[in-house]
Scaffold this motif. Structure first.
Motif, PDB file in Angstrom:
ATOM      1  N   ALA A  23       0.719  -1.183  -0.301  1.00  0.00           N
ATOM      2  CA  ALA A  23      -0.089   0.325   0.206  1.00  0.00           C
ATOM      3  C   ALA A  23       1.111   1.772   0.129  1.00  0.00           C
ATOM      4  O   ALA A  23       0.357   2.595  -0.915  1.00  0.00           O
ATOM      5  N   VAL A  24       2.254   1.424   0.768  1.00  0.00           N
ATOM      6  CA  VAL A  24       2.906   2.144   0.378  1.00  0.00           C
ATOM      7  C   VAL A  24       3.313   2.484  -0.880  1.00  0.00           C
ATOM      8  O   VAL A  24       3.402   3.713  -0.660  1.00  0.00           O
ATOM      9  N   LEU A  25       4.221   1.382  -1.081  1.00  0.00           N
ATOM     10  CA  LEU A  25       4.603   1.510  -2.493  1.00  0.00           C
ATOM     11  C   LEU A  25       3.630   1.984  -3.299  1.00  0.00           C
ATOM     12  O   LEU A  25       3.726   2.705  -4.377  1.00  0.00           O
ATOM     13  N   GLY A  28       2.934   5.910  -2.361  1.00  0.00           N
ATOM     14  CA  GLY A  28       4.277   6.570  -3.139  1.00  0.00           C
ATOM     15  C   GLY A  28       4.330   6.261  -4.959  1.00  0.00           C
ATOM     16  O   GLY A  28       4.592   7.969  -5.901  1.00  0.00           O
ATOM     17  N   PHE A  29       4.134   5.494  -5.860  1.00  0.00           N
ATOM     18  CA  PHE A  29       3.855   5.364  -7.138  1.00  0.00           C
ATOM     19  C   PHE A  29       2.928   6.703  -7.923  1.00  0.00           C
ATOM     20  O   PHE A  29       3.295   7.443  -8.623  1.00  0.00           O
ATOM     21  N   PHE A  30       1.826   6.534  -7.429  1.00  0.00           N
ATOM     22  CA  PHE A  30       0.474   7.356  -7.660  1.00  0.00           C
ATOM     23  C   PHE A  30       1.004   8.724  -7.349  1.00  0.00           C
ATOM     24  O   PHE A  30       0.712   9.985  -7.694  1.00  0.00           O
ATOM     25  N   GLY A  31       1.879   9.144  -6.098  1.00  0.00           N
ATOM     26  CA  GLY A  31       2.228  10.368  -5.534  1.00  0.00           C
ATOM     27  C   GLY A  31       2.647  10.783  -6.578  1.00  0.00           C
ATOM     28  O   GLY A  31       3.055  12.174  -7.470  1.00  0.00           O
ATOM     29  N   LEU A  33       3.380  10.185  -9.954  1.00  0.00           N
ATOM     30  CA  LEU A  33       3.060  10.218 -11.133  1.00  0.00           C
ATOM     31  C   LEU A  33       1.923  11.674 -11.105  1.00  0.00           C
ATOM     32  O   LEU A  33       1.538  12.087 -12.178  1.00  0.00           O
ATOM     33  N   ILE A  34       0.911  11.964  -9.730  1.00  0.00           N
ATOM     34  CA  ILE A  34       0.248  12.680  -9.583  1.00  0.00           C
ATOM     35  C   ILE A  34       1.628  14.483  -9.598  1.00  0.00           C
ATOM     36  O   ILE A  34       1.246  15.253 -10.804  1.00  0.00           O
ATOM     37  N   MET A  35       2.833  14.159  -9.111  1.00  0.00           N
ATOM     38  CA  MET A  35       3.955  15.131  -9.398  1.00  0.00           C
ATOM     39  C   MET A  35       4.192  15.372 -10.362  1.00  0.00           C
ATOM     40  O   MET A  35       4.482  17.077 -11.163  1.00  0.00           O
ATOM     41  N   ARG A  36       4.310  14.169 -11.087  1.00  0.00           N
ATOM     42  CA  ARG A  36       5.148  14.756 -11.946  1.00  0.00           C
ATOM     43  C   ARG A  36       3.779  14.284 -13.219  1.00  0.00           C
ATOM     44  O   ARG A  36       4.325  15.569 -14.120  1.00  0.00           O
ATOM     45  N   ALA A  37       2.704  14.723 -12.955  1.00  0.00           N
ATOM     46  CA  ALA A  37       1.620  15.304 -14.239  1.00  0.00           C
ATOM     47  C   ALA A  37       1.317  17.129 -13.778  1.00  0.00           C
ATOM     48  O   ALA A  37       1.804  17.428 -14.918  1.00  0.00           O
ATOM     49  N   GLN A  38       1.638  17.159 -12.060  1.00  0.00           N
ATOM     50  CA  GLN A  38       1.757  18.680 -12.289  1.00  0.00           C
ATOM     51  C   GLN A  38       2.783  19.050 -12.105  1.00  0.00           C
ATOM     52  O   GLN A  38       2.389  20.337 -12.672  1.00  0.00           O
ATOM     53  N   THR A  39       3.962  19.105 -13.090  1.00  0.00           N
ATOM     54  CA  THR A  39       5.403  19.227 -12.580  1.00  0.00           C
ATOM     55  C   THR A  39       5.160  20.372 -14.420  1.00  0.00           C
ATOM     56  O   THR A  39       5.294  19.200 -15.323  1.00  0.00           O
ATOM     57  N   PRO A  40       5.468  21.379 -14.515  1.00  0.00           N
ATOM     58  CA  PRO A  40       6.172  22.225 -15.918  1.00  0.00           C
ATOM     59  C   PRO A  40       6.616  21.907 -16.477  1.00  0.00           C
ATOM     60  O   PRO A  40       7.663  20.433 -15.849  1.00  0.00           O
ATOM     61  N   SER A  41       6.796  20.851 -17.850  1.00  0.00           N
ATOM     62  CA  SER A  41       7.934  20.177 -19.040  1.00  0.00           C
ATOM     63  C   SER A  41       8.645  22.109 -19.424  1.00  0.00           C
ATOM     64  O   SER A  41       8.484  22.625 -19.516  1.00  0.00           O
ATOM     65  N   MET A  42       9.477  21.868 -19.029  1.00  0.00           N
ATOM     66  CA  MET A  42      10.423  22.353 -18.827  1.00  0.00           C
ATOM     67  C   MET A  42      11.212  22.873 -20.254  1.00  0.00           C
ATOM     68  O   MET A  42      11.424  21.125 -21.008  1.00  0.00           O
ATOM     69  N   ALA A  43      11.819  23.589 -21.114  1.00  0.00           N
ATOM     70  CA  ALA A  43      11.923  23.645 -22.282  1.00  0.00           C
ATOM     71  C   ALA A  43      13.253  24.912 -22.371  1.00  0.00           C
ATOM     72  O   ALA A  43      13.469  25.490 -21.238  1.00  0.00           O
ATOM     73  N   PRO A  44      14.582  25.586 -23.024  1.00  0.00           N
ATOM     74  CA  PRO A  44      15.583  25.539 -22.587  1.00  0.00           C
ATOM     75  C   PRO A  44      14.684  27.131 -23.364  1.00  0.00           C
ATOM     76  O   PRO A  44      14.438  27.216 -24.313  1.00  0.00           O
ATOM     77  N   ILE A 443       3.928   0.032 -15.709  1.00  0.00           N
ATOM     78  CA  ILE A 443       4.166  -0.532 -14.731  1.00  0.00           C
ATOM     79  C   ILE A 443       3.314  -0.026 -13.786  1.00  0.00           C
ATOM     80  O   ILE A 443       2.933  -1.332 -12.548  1.00  0.00           O
ATOM     81  N   ALA A 444       1.765   0.336 -14.051  1.00  0.00           N
ATOM     82  CA  ALA A 444       1.010   0.547 -13.060  1.00  0.00           C
ATOM     83  C   ALA A 444       0.051   0.049 -13.036  1.00  0.00           C
ATOM     84  O   ALA A 444      -0.517  -1.067 -12.180  1.00  0.00           O
ATOM     85  N   LEU A 445      -0.071  -0.889 -14.268  1.00  0.00           N
ATOM     86  CA  LEU A 445      -1.576  -2.166 -14.510  1.00  0.00           C
ATOM     87  C   LEU A 445       0.246  -3.401 -13.944  1.00  0.00           C
ATOM     88  O   LEU A 445      -0.972  -4.284 -13.347  1.00  0.00           O
ATOM     89  N   ALA A 446       1.082  -3.806 -13.707  1.00  0.00           N
ATOM     90  CA  ALA A 446       1.608  -4.283 -13.462  1.00  0.00           C
ATOM     91  C   ALA A 446       1.838  -4.693 -12.131  1.00  0.00           C
ATOM     92  O   ALA A 446       1.360  -5.963 -11.489  1.00  0.00           O
TER      93      ALA A 446
END
Length: 543
Positions: A23-25, A28-31, A33-44, A443-446
């Motif tokens: 459950a903790v894993l 953490g995994f879905f957290g 994913l949420i943080m990665r989705a909310q993080t803006p895409s960086m560009a030069p 990975i999530a489905l697995a």
């Protein structure tokens, strides 16, 4: 509380610990994913910056509370992709990045009050160098530029004046052509009064001399210019002929080489022709005169000079009278003046070589057979090529067309076709984001199907209670265990065995099960494929 304790005892502490870890894993995994989705895409935002520009830009970003990342050695700054355009406009308003050069803004940053003429001249040179460096760096093939100007001042009471000069150091991507180098020279020369392109020297960042600024290499520059013009003319003719032959023999089935000899001498011829048959009267002058004289000897004496002497003498001699006419006629002969100016670049001679591949046909067995082209077809191709290049026998032009088999058979598929091409075009960033999302989803489905589901199923399945021995067995009664759990006494004429009946019965059941397992093992060894199919069906039904 007792029910919770019973549930924990029934499930077991190892299972509860495993469930908690999973459950903790998962959290953490879905957290993540949420943080990665909310993080803006960086560009030069900018790349290839100097340390001064990077420091100034980072200061502005920190003032605006905008997230950023540094890459490389600090020469690349990344910000959220949706903020790039706005941030570039904001930094441009602040005069950033300066690219290490100072332009005309130097006069805005410094006060001219109290500044001497020497300081003003130095600032003017700095501003010119910075603006020229920025303009040159804006070219596609240029990564950076530094410009140094030498602007001599004319001294008082001296007629001689030194010519200005310039030197440029370039950081380039790849190699610059002669045309690009001359364009930079003319760009700098046009921006400085009195500067000629021959006085501009260009050096790259590897120390290679691209253009000499001594002004003595004019012949070399003209030779390079003539070579470039010749090469450009040959390339145009070759491209024209290859495009024409591609529609006749197929793409990639013909190779064309053109050798042109151009005349770069510029000459002026003036001719003047007179036509004697085309004369016309320009002017006419006529003069008439009348003469009257007597028969006197013409001697001058005192008697002749006395009054009345002429009458006496006239009567004495004979008088003479004559008329004369003089006519002058001026003629203008027609004249033709012709001036012929021959510009440089005339064609002196052309040599064109064309190699054409043959014809490939399917022999019916899936093999491609080569067939040379006929002489008539080669003659037609030669006629087309002569017309395309402007063949002239008077100049001594030559056009040769040869049919030969190419070393590598060209692809017979029509160019530009791609059976695997998609309907939509995606950028590199879109493909990377899609691949990242696909991997994360897998990975999530697995984790869900192969970790969470088996653990939850095993945890929620109640444990089977141990087989309770009948009361009779516990009391030590002898006999045979029957279906209802009772022990039927065994009648035997002989002496009774001291082993209880239920132990003997369990032993016999164990032997039966062992025999059954041996039989199943033998069947599996004899029929491994059928056994694998049966086990697979069991696993499918259990899932």
């Amino acid at each position: 509380m007792e029910s919770l304790t019973n549930l924990i005892d029934r499930i077991g502490m190892p299972r509860i610990a495993a469930m908690a870890i999973v459950a903790v894993l998962m959290l953490g995994f879905f957290g993540f994913l949420i943080m990665r989705a909310q993080t803006p895409s960086m560009a030069p935002l900018y790349s290839g910056l100097s340390l001064e520009d990077s420091s100034a830009i980072i200061t502005e970003l920190q003032t605006l509370n905008l997230p950023y990342e540094l890459r490389g050695e600090g020469d690349t700054i990344l910000i959220p992709r949706d903020q790039i355009t706005t941030m570039r406009m904001t930094l441009a308003g602040e005069g950033l990045p300066t690219r290490g050069q100072v332009g005309y803004e130097i006069f805005d940053q410094q006060s001219t009050l109290g500044a001497t003429s020497f300081v003003q001249n130095i600032n003017n040179v700095r501003a010119l160098e910075g603006e020229l460096a920025r303009t040159i760096a804006s070219l596609t093939r240029i990564k950076g530029a530094r410009v140094h100007l030498v602007l001599p001042e004319r001294e008082l009471f001296r007629r001689e004046r030194k010519d200005p000069s310039a030197s440029i150091v370039l950081s380039v991507r790849g190699e610059l052509s002669n045309g690009e180098i001359r364009a930079i020279q003319h760009l700098v020369a046009s921006a400085i009064e009195g500067l000629t392109p021959g006085r501009v020297s260009v050096v790259d960042d590897r120390g290679n001399l691209l253009a000499s600024g001594t002004g003595e290499d004019r012949d070399g520059m003209m030779t390079a210019l003539n070579d470039e013009r010749t090469l450009g003319f040959e390339n145009r003719l070759r491209t024209r002929v290859e495009d024409m032959l591609a529609n006749v023999v197929g793409a990639g089935r013909a190779r064309v080489e053109v050798a042109a000899e151009l005349d770069f001498n510029r000459s002026t011829l003036t001719q003047e022709h007179f036509d004697p048959e085309g004369q016309v009267v320009r002017s006419t002058q006529t003069r008439e005169s009348e003469n009257l004289s007597n028969g006197a000897t013409g001697q001058v004496t005192v008697a002749n000079e006395l009054p009345g002497a002429s009458q006496n003498n006239g009567a004495a001699g004979l008088a003479e009278q004559g008329n004369s006419t003089e006519e002058i006629i001026n003629y203008e002969i027609s004249r033709t003046t012709k001036t012929d100016v021959t510009e440089a670049g005339a064609i002196k001679r052309l040599s064109v070589a064309v190699v054409v591949d043959g014809v490939y046909a399917d022999d019916g067995a899936g093999n491609m057979t080569y067939t040379p082209r006929s002489a008539e077809e080669v003659a037609q191709i030669q006629t087309l090529v002569r017309s395309a290049v402007g063949y002239s026998a008077e100049r001594g032009d030559t056009v040769d067309v040869v049919n030969m088999q190419f070393a590598e058979r060209p692809d017979l598929v029509a160019p530009g076709t791609d059976a695997n091409a998609g309907l939509l075009d995606f950028t590199r960033d879109d493909l990377m984001n899609g691949a990242e999302m696909a991997v994360t989803l897998l990975i999530a489905l697995a984790l869900v199907f192969f970790v969470m589901r088996p653990l939850l199923k095993k945890a929620l399945t109640p444990e089977s209670e141990p087989l309770a021995l009948p009361e009779a067995a516990e009391l030590g009664q002898h006999g045979v265990l029957i279906a209802d759990g009772q022990v039927m006494e065994e009648e035997s004429p002989g002496p009774r065995d001291k082993t209880p009946a239920w132990v003997a019965n369990a032993k016999s059941m164990g032997e039966t099960q062992l025999q059954t397992l041996k039989t199943v093992g033998t069947l599996v060894e004899e029929n491994p494929k059928q056994a694998a199919l049966i086990v697979r069906d069991w696993l499918g039904s259990a899932a």
